[in-house]
Design an enzyme around this catalytic site. Structure first.
Site, PDB file in Angstrom:
ATOM      1  N   HIS A 190       0.351  -1.386  -0.276  1.00  0.00           N
ATOM      2  CA  HIS A 190       0.236   0.131   0.413  1.00  0.00           C
ATOM      3  C   HIS A 190       0.608   1.337  -0.086  1.00  0.00           C
ATOM      4  O   HIS A 190       1.618   1.336   0.423  1.00  0.00           O
ATOM      5  CB  HIS A 190      -1.045  -0.132   0.812  1.00  0.00           C
ATOM      6  CG  HIS A 190      -2.205   0.552   1.299  1.00  0.00           C
ATOM      7  ND1 HIS A 190      -3.243   0.163   0.357  1.00  0.00           N
ATOM      8  CD2 HIS A 190      -2.617   1.555   1.662  1.00  0.00           C
ATOM      9  CE1 HIS A 190      -4.619   1.318   0.435  1.00  0.00           C
ATOM     10  NE2 HIS A 190      -3.957   2.518   1.327  1.00  0.00           N
ATOM     11  N   ASP A 204     -14.163   2.009   6.950  1.00  0.00           N
ATOM     12  CA  ASP A 204     -13.093   2.589   5.822  1.00  0.00           C
ATOM     13  C   ASP A 204     -13.573   3.360   4.741  1.00  0.00           C
ATOM     14  O   ASP A 204     -13.422   3.966   4.534  1.00  0.00           O
ATOM     15  CB  ASP A 204     -11.924   1.849   5.889  1.00  0.00           C
ATOM     16  CG  ASP A 204     -10.495   2.605   5.007  1.00  0.00           C
ATOM     17  OD1 ASP A 204     -10.514   3.547   5.077  1.00  0.00           O
ATOM     18  OD2 ASP A 204     -10.425   2.196   4.036  1.00  0.00           O
ATOM     19  N   ARG A 207     -13.835  11.668   3.921  1.00  0.00           N
ATOM     20  CA  ARG A 207     -12.817  12.348   4.456  1.00  0.00           C
ATOM     21  C   ARG A 207     -12.161  13.152   2.677  1.00  0.00           C
ATOM     22  O   ARG A 207     -11.679  14.417   2.756  1.00  0.00           O
ATOM     23  CB  ARG A 207     -11.607  11.319   4.361  1.00  0.00           C
ATOM     24  CG  ARG A 207     -11.518  11.221   6.347  1.00  0.00           C
ATOM     25  CD  ARG A 207     -10.810  10.318   6.454  1.00  0.00           C
ATOM     26  NE  ARG A 207      -9.025  10.732   5.993  1.00  0.00           N
ATOM     27  CZ  ARG A 207      -8.385   9.411   5.307  1.00  0.00           C
ATOM     28  NH1 ARG A 207      -8.578   8.305   5.611  1.00  0.00           N
ATOM     29  NH2 ARG A 207      -7.065  10.150   5.522  1.00  0.00           N
ATOM     30  N   SER A 261      -6.874   4.397   8.405  1.00  0.00           N
ATOM     31  CA  SER A 261      -7.678   3.887   7.287  1.00  0.00           C
ATOM     32  C   SER A 261      -6.886   2.733   6.473  1.00  0.00           C
ATOM     33  O   SER A 261      -7.277   1.549   5.665  1.00  0.00           O
ATOM     34  CB  SER A 261      -7.924   4.962   6.596  1.00  0.00           C
ATOM     35  OG  SER A 261      -8.109   4.835   5.069  1.00  0.00           O
ATOM     36  N   LYS A 317      -7.449  -1.483   6.656  1.00  0.00           N
ATOM     37  CA  LYS A 317      -8.039  -2.881   5.332  1.00  0.00           C
ATOM     38  C   LYS A 317      -6.992  -3.802   5.033  1.00  0.00           C
ATOM     39  O   LYS A 317      -7.184  -4.892   5.358  1.00  0.00           O
ATOM     40  CB  LYS A 317      -7.402  -1.728   4.427  1.00  0.00           C
ATOM     41  CG  LYS A 317      -8.911  -0.443   3.680  1.00  0.00           C
ATOM     42  CD  LYS A 317      -8.824   0.017   2.073  1.00  0.00           C
ATOM     43  CE  LYS A 317      -7.231   1.376   2.345  1.00  0.00           C
ATOM     44  NZ  LYS A 317      -7.567   2.392   2.651  1.00  0.00           N
TER      45      LYS A 317
END
Ligand code: URA
Ligand code: CA
Length: 439
Positions: free
Chosen positions: A82, A161, A168, A183, A187
């Site tokens: 990520h 999320d 957001r 967040s 995940k």
């Protein structure tokens, strides 16, 4: 619990209780909290922050807001990656086929665009037919079939999320350490791959603009991962300019294909290879042979072949010719000669969003042909009249002169030579040590 009081307590800088954090997440997911209270709470957290314990509570509550997949129990070899968000960051689209092509399955729960940044899910949505709404069995079937699975947060997994991310994005509450950590990690932990590499960006196009702020985020992410038993490495990387030249959706898919075909952006290629290398090292491989294996897979065309397999397995059409094209391109020339001294990455990201590659409002529709291609990099020499960027006009109605003016102001041209910024600063511990902080 009167949630207005919880908002007020955070607004005034108090530490919340676990029960209050739980009430926030539960009320968000079951729909009992009105959106204005969720948004006000997010803004209060954005301003006042959360300590390590509150951040862990928020992450855990968000993680348990839906199904917890624990992929590691069935596919212990699966890895995940990520990034904390940036522009021209097409890494995931190249990394997935690259890992698949060396026999390391990769499962990623990706996000849509956030603020000024473009998200992997939006880029994949530009591929006709590409599905990202998989359940756990679907993800495992994809891993077995093509070595990669890319899925979205849903009502079932990490639902908190999904809701908070979208809010957001349109309430100016992206840039908050506890909100970013919870967040990302909710995940990642919900998916539950045993091995994770995180690309934490710093600079004008990132959500953290200084190296110490990026290191703070990277350390927080790594410590949550470690506490949850995930093998994790964090790299701190440059986001003071687009990673690859293309900002958008379809255009970024084309850019990924270029790198997979041995052409395209050198920076994008370098960072993707390094993140892949870290994953193999975390999986217990020796660095140098791992590096060679990755290079062979990329340069020998195995990763390119894996791309087609992955797209097909996700229901998509891999023919690049059917990707959306811009209706028109507008070249924006430099008005003076000099060296590219700085680039306002965030401004460029918002220009791509406004052109059609992202959303200002939750229900904005993307224009897949739209985007921006940034030509020079920091440190490059530029002459007056040479192109700074090409604006790709898609099916969204835009104020073209506003966008081209904003493109021009996003570049700082200086009269003396400047050093190009270093792309990969190092692992978070190396960079922290260099800063003199605790690793
Ligand atoms: N990526 C995420 O998934 N969430 C954030 O908050 C930032 C980047
Ligand atoms: Ca990204």
């Amino acid at each position: 619990m009167n949630f207005v009081e919880v908002i007020e307590r955070k607004r005034d800088g108090a530490k919340l209780t676990r029960g209050e954090v739980e009430a926030f997440v539960t009320g968000t997911v079951d729909g009992s909290l009105p959106r204005e209270q969720i948004a006000a709470f997010l803004m209060a957290v954005c301003w006042r922050g959360m300590d390590g314990e509150e951040t862990r509570w928020l992450t855990e509550e968000m993680l348990h807001s839906g199904e917890v997949w624990q992929l590691a129990t069935d596919r212990p070899g699966a890895v995940d990656k990520h990034s904390t968000g940036g522009i021209g960051d097409t890494v995931s689209l190249i990394l997935a086929p690259l890992m698949a092509s060396v026999g390391t399955p990769i499962a990623m729960m990706a996000g849509r665009g956030l603020g000024h940044s473009q998200g992997t899910l939006d880029k994949l949505a530009a591929i006709p037919g590409f599905r990202t709404n998989w359940d756990r069995d679907g993800v495992i079937a994809l891993l077995d079939r093509c070595g990669a699975a890319i899925t979205a947060q849903s009502e079932k997994v990490a639902p908190a999320d999904r809701i908070l991310y979208a809010l957001r994005d349109v309430t100016g509450t992206v840039e908050s350490l506890p909100l970013i950590v919870s967040s990302i990690m909710s995940k990642k932990l919900a998916l539950g791959a045993a091995t994770l590499v995180l690309d934490v960006k710093w600079g004008s196009g990132a959500f953290r603009t200084t190296v110490p702020d990026a290191v703070e985020l990277g350390s927080a992410l790594k410590s949550v991962a470690r506490d949850m038993g995930v093998a994790c490495e964090v790299l701190i990387t440059d986001m003071n300019q687009p990673l690859g030249p293309a900002l958008g959706t379809a255009i970024e898919v084309r850019e990924a294909l270029e790198v997979l075909e041995g052409r395209g952006s050198a920076a994008l290629r370098e960072l993707t290879l390094r993140l892949a290398e870290e994953l193999l090292v975390l999986r217990g491989e020796t660095r140098e042979p791992a590096k060679r294996r990755l290079l062979n897979a990329l340069d020998g065309g195995k990763a390119r072949t894996a791309w087609d397999r992955i797209v097909e397995a996700h229901g998509g059409d891999p023919n690049p010719k059917i990707l959306a094209q811009p209706l028109r391109e507008v070249t924006v020339p430099a008005s003076e000669a000099g060296w590219i001294g700085a680039v306002d990455g965030r401004a460029l990201g918002w220009i791509a969003v406004d052109a059609g590659a992202g959303r200002r409002k939750v229900d904005d529709v993307l224009a897949f042909g739209a985007g921006l291609v940034v030509e020079p990099r920091i440190g490059d020499r530029i002459e007056a009249g040479q192109p700074l960027a090409r604006l790709l006009i898609g099916k969204r109605t835009v104020d073209e002169s506003d966008l081209t003016n904003r493109i021009r102001s996003a570049f700082t041209i200086v009269p003396q030579r400047v050093e190009a910024p270093k792309l990969i600063l190092g692992t978070v511990d190396e960079v922290a040590a260099h800063l003199g902080g605790k690793p």
